[in-house]
Design a protein around this motif. Structure first.
Motif, mmCIF file in Angstrom:
data_model
loop_
_atom_site.group_PDB
_atom_site.id
_atom_site.type_symbol
_atom_site.label_atom_id
_atom_site.label_comp_id
_atom_site.label_asym_id
_atom_site.label_seq_id
_atom_site.Cartn_x
_atom_site.Cartn_y
_atom_site.Cartn_z
ATOM 1 N N ARG A 1 0.860 -1.185 0.000
ATOM 2 C CA ARG A 1 0.000 0.000 0.000
ATOM 3 C C ARG A 1 0.895 1.233 0.000
ATOM 4 N N GLU B 1 -6.609 6.205 -1.265
ATOM 5 C CA GLU B 1 -7.013 4.801 -1.307
ATOM 6 C C GLU B 1 -8.532 4.662 -1.225
ATOM 7 N N ILE C 1 -1.063 3.003 -5.926
ATOM 8 C CA ILE C 1 -2.342 3.540 -6.380
ATOM 9 C C ILE C 1 -2.308 3.767 -7.892
#
Length: 828
Positions: free
Chosen positions: A671, A738, A676
């Motif tokens: 993450r 996110e 992204i």
């Protein structure tokens, strides 16, 4: 070109050039030892170090290092947009009083400004050639057109017609020819099903069971925990209209008889403008600058008479294939024609190395004809006959290769093409034995390419620069296209199974890129018209195209060349990630990212086509561009995530092993801000399916899409599902970015299709799409793997225990027994 410092002279009012001693080079580059006589030359050179691209196109997002490149881009890409002036670089000028207005003031608008002259002169190193003069004339024409339009003021204000991707079809600021027929206003709002009156608002945790510990639901924002209504709310996923066929949307049904006839119709089910003339961009089938031409679609070769069929049957009977391939039986004429039509209409456009105009079934060697028919039989869902034809072709290839007089240098082209098709059939059959066969002869095929390539270079050198005849060009172009098809196929083996490629990019970097499909399928009447067509085409070498990508300069080439170049970039990324210094070599990674960005920009200037492909799919361009974009998304993802264990598990064709490898890959998906961006590429992939509807795509993608799409999408869907799983289960709360991405993905699906977890939904729906209708067995294998993997994401135990491997569509090379000893990781 001579050195700039040795030929540059100060600006003069006459075209004469200063020949005695060169001026002093007092302007030194701050990055290297080069020196220049003028500061603007030094500035232009330093941009090669800084990668600065200060010249921006006012009509698109393209940027350039030099103004002459911007002008060339504007001349070739935006020729029809003459009324819009270019953005010129700001130059320091001496302060002068404004001139008194005169009655002839409009003429001043048609003059070239001093900044333009100075910049073009600086970019050409003091030399004004024909191309620079053309750029001056182009800029002058643009401003003249704008001045005329402003002076006459004859244009009426009217709504601008828009295309489905919300970009203008035409620039209404420029007057068009009086004979041109404008496109009718398209009722796009009626093409979609009736919208839902009340848009739904999804809670991130609304469909997650209360017993599941979802950390995403703990997020606390003013409006972040509820998805905002989507202004383009989609109909239920399983009920959207398919992309073609009889089930057209109401808007298209009503439009069918309402469009005016303006020449030959385009046999293209993808474009909303079926009567549009060419040339068109292969990226989106939009009109490109150039003389108006009718759009065509190549016809599939057929057996025209019983005499031709009897000749083919006799030749194959003499080979006695049935002795080695039990059950082999040559089909009837109608069945053979159906297989030929399926190959050239459904498969050929994805790998166009055969020449349809010169392909004569009665004159084609039996080994190549059988290989073509085997793939055509697959696309007509006659798997048993496809397997027999494949075995027949493979037997003939083996007999030829085992001949004591075989020489890879003298190997005929049709043996290479037959071997390539047989390897493709076996590699994507969904059976491990087929892949083993393909791997066993991979190096032999690479050697055949090297030998044939050497002969091609000898033929080319013997011409001493003279243009080839049409027949000679077709032979040479067929060789080049076959080399590139082998190179692309080896790249797909690397992408799917993590196999080391057997052909290097450097082996054919001096060859010309493949031509446009229009030139490849051109019907030639005489040699003179052929030479004119060949001379007018813009074809560069593979090395020139490759270097331009890494220099940040977009180049113009064909759709097939676009597919070739993204394959080269993918393999360079693969080699980079496999090197020991990958983590420390940030310079190489930066260059690769720059090259990928430049490749994407090069789509704006792709070589126009007059050939369209009548395949219904969620895109409006040539299948080669659609395939290239799938590889591009996969390549961008691989810069961040390496799923090597999943690719290696796929080699052994066990769905439980593949699913287990997918679950174990969760630690490879992080993450982060860069992740992204990768998830955005994954979203772009699944959005194509979601907008069309899972059922619609599942029933059409097997025949209308290339096998490249399931293969490229596998990595992306694993990354997407694992990222969603981490977001749903990690203790760390989701960031704003996110959360926005999660909501964006969630909005693609209706409530009924969502499982308890969005991550499992993505995996399950992707698996359902892959194994709905199957042509290539490998897609069935991946579909079953994704469905098993989706069960692991929701923590379900598989109560079936040990299973037999699911049957594949392509007949197996050997019987597959019970999968033993496979245990699935059911929970994390």
């Amino acid at each position: 070109m001579p050195d700039a410092a040795a030929t540059t002279a100060p600006p003069q009012s006459t075209p004469s050039r200063k020949t005695p001693g060169a001026p002093e080079k007092k302007y030194k580059c701050q990055f290297c030892n080069r020196a220049f006589s003028r500061s603007e030359h030094r500035s232009r050179h330093e941009r090669s170090h800084t990668k600065e691209r200060p010249f921006k196109c006012a009509k698109c997002r393209s940027t350039f290092v030099r103004r002459d490149l911007l002008l060339r881009h504007d001349r070739t890409v935006h020729a029809k947009d003459g009324g819009v002036p270019l953005v010129s670089e700001v130059k320091r000028r001496p302060a002068t009083k404004p001139a008194t207005p005169k009655t002839t003031a409009p003429k001043r608008n048609m003059e070239l400004d001093t900044a333009t002259l100075e910049q073009i002169e600086a970019s050409s190193d003091g030399m004004v050639d024909l191309e620079t003069a053309a750029m001056l004339m182009t800029d002058f024409h643009h401003k003249a057109t704008a001045a005329m339009a402003a002076q006459e003021n004859e244009l009426d204000e009217a709504p601008v017609p828009y295309s489905p991707d919300h970009t203008t079809m035409f620039d209404t600021s420029v007057p068009f020819m009086s004979g041109a027929l404008p496109m009718p206003q398209m009722p796009w709002d009626t093409f979609m099903p009736q919208p839902v009156n009340q848009p739904k608002a999804h809670s991130i945790s609304s469909n997650i069971s209360s017993s599941q510990d979802s950390h995403v639901s703990q997020l606390s924002f003013n409006s972040g925990n509820t998805l905002q209504p989507n202004q383009h709310q989609l109909a239920p996923l399983m009920e959207r209209y398919p992309s073609g066929g009889d089930a057209l949307a109401p808007g298209l049904q009503s439009l069918t008889g309402s469009m005016p006839l303006s020449g030959p119709g385009t046999p293209n089910g993808l474009s909303p403008w079926p009567f549009m003339t060419g040339p068109v961009s292969p990226v989106d089938y939009r009109r490109s600058p150039g003389p108006s031409q009718a759009l065509t679609s190549p016809k599939a070769p057929q057996i025209q008479s019983d005499e031709e069929y009897n000749h083919i049957h006799e030749e194959i009977t003499k080979l006695e294939i049935e002795r080695s391939a039990s059950g082999f039986q040559f089909q009837s004429r109608s069945e053979i024609n159906a297989y030929l039509a399926a190959y050239f209409n459904l498969f050929h456009h994805h790998m166009p190395f055969l020449h349809p105009e010169s392909f004569r079934p009665s004159e084609t060697p039996a080994v190549l004809l059988l290989a073509v028919l085997s793939i055509g039989a697959l696309y007509t869902f006659n798997q048993d006959q496809a397997y027999r034809l494949h075995i027949g072709s493979k037997v003939l290839v083996n007999e030829f290769l085992q001949n004591k007089d075989f020489d890879s240098r003298k190997c005929p082209l049709w043996i290479m093409q037959s071997t390539l098709l047989n390897m493709a059939f076996a590699s994507w059959s969904g059976d491990g034995k087929g892949l083993e066969f393909a791997c066993s002869i991979k190096s032999l095929l690479a050697q055949m390419v090297a030998g044939n390539l050497y002969e091609l270079k000898l033929r080319t050198d013997a011409r001493e620069g003279a243009l080839p005849s049409y027949q000679a060009w077709v032979e040479d172009e067929g060789c080049r296209r076959t080399y590139y098809a082998v190179y692309i196929f080896f790249g797909m083996l690397t992408l799917t199974y993590n196999h080391t490629p057997a052909i290097s990019f450097n082996e054919f970097d001096s060859l010309d890129l493949p031509s446009s499909e229009s030139l490849w399928n051109l019907q030639v009447s005489d040699e003179e018209s052929w030479r004119e067509s060949l001379t007018s085409s813009t074809i560069i070498t593979v090395r020139e195209a490759h270097d331009s990508l890494f220099q940040g300069e977009s180049a113009r080439y064909s759709a097939f060349a676009t597919r070739l170049m993204i394959n080269a970039l993918f393999l360079e990324v693969w080699f980079h990630k496999r090197s020991f210094d990958a983590l420390q070599d940030v310079v190489t990674e930066y260059k690769l990212r720059l090259a990928l960005e430049t490749w994407e920009h090069s789509l704006d200037i792709c070589e126009p086509e007059t050939i369209v492909v009548a395949l219904t799919a969620p895109h409006k361009g040539h299948p080669l561009i659609f395939n290239a974009m799938a590889v591009y998304r996969n390549t961008r993802a691989r810069l961040e995530v390496d799923l090597k264990p999943v690719q290696e598990a796929l080699r052994y064709h066990g769905p439980y092993e593949v699913a287990a490898a997918m679950t174990r890959a969760r630690d490879r998906v992080k993450r982060s801000q860069e992740m992204i961006k990768v998830v955005q590429e994954c979203f772009n992939c699944i959005e194509i399916v979601a907008l069309q509807g899972i059922k619609s795509v599942g029933k059409t993608c097997a025949t209308n899409w290339s096998i490249e799409h399931p293969l490229c999408g596998m990595d992306l869907m694993v990354i997407l599902s694992l990222w969603l799983f981490r977001l749903e289960n990690d203790e760390d709360p989701a960031t704003d970015e996110e959360l926005a991405m999660y909501n964006k993905i969630r909005n693609l699906f209706d409530d009924d299709s969502i499982d308890t977890k969005l991550s499992a939904t993505v995996a399950r729906l992707w698996g359902n799409m892959l194994d709905d209708v199957v042509v290539w067995g490998i897609s069935k294998l991946m579909g079953d793997s994704f469905k098993i993997y989706s069960q692991a994401l929701v923590g379900h135990e598989d109560d079936m225990g040990q299973r037999t491997s699911p049957s594949t569509s392509t007949p197996t090379m050997s019987s597959q027994g019970v999968v033993e000893g496979l245990e699935m990781e059911s929970t994390f």
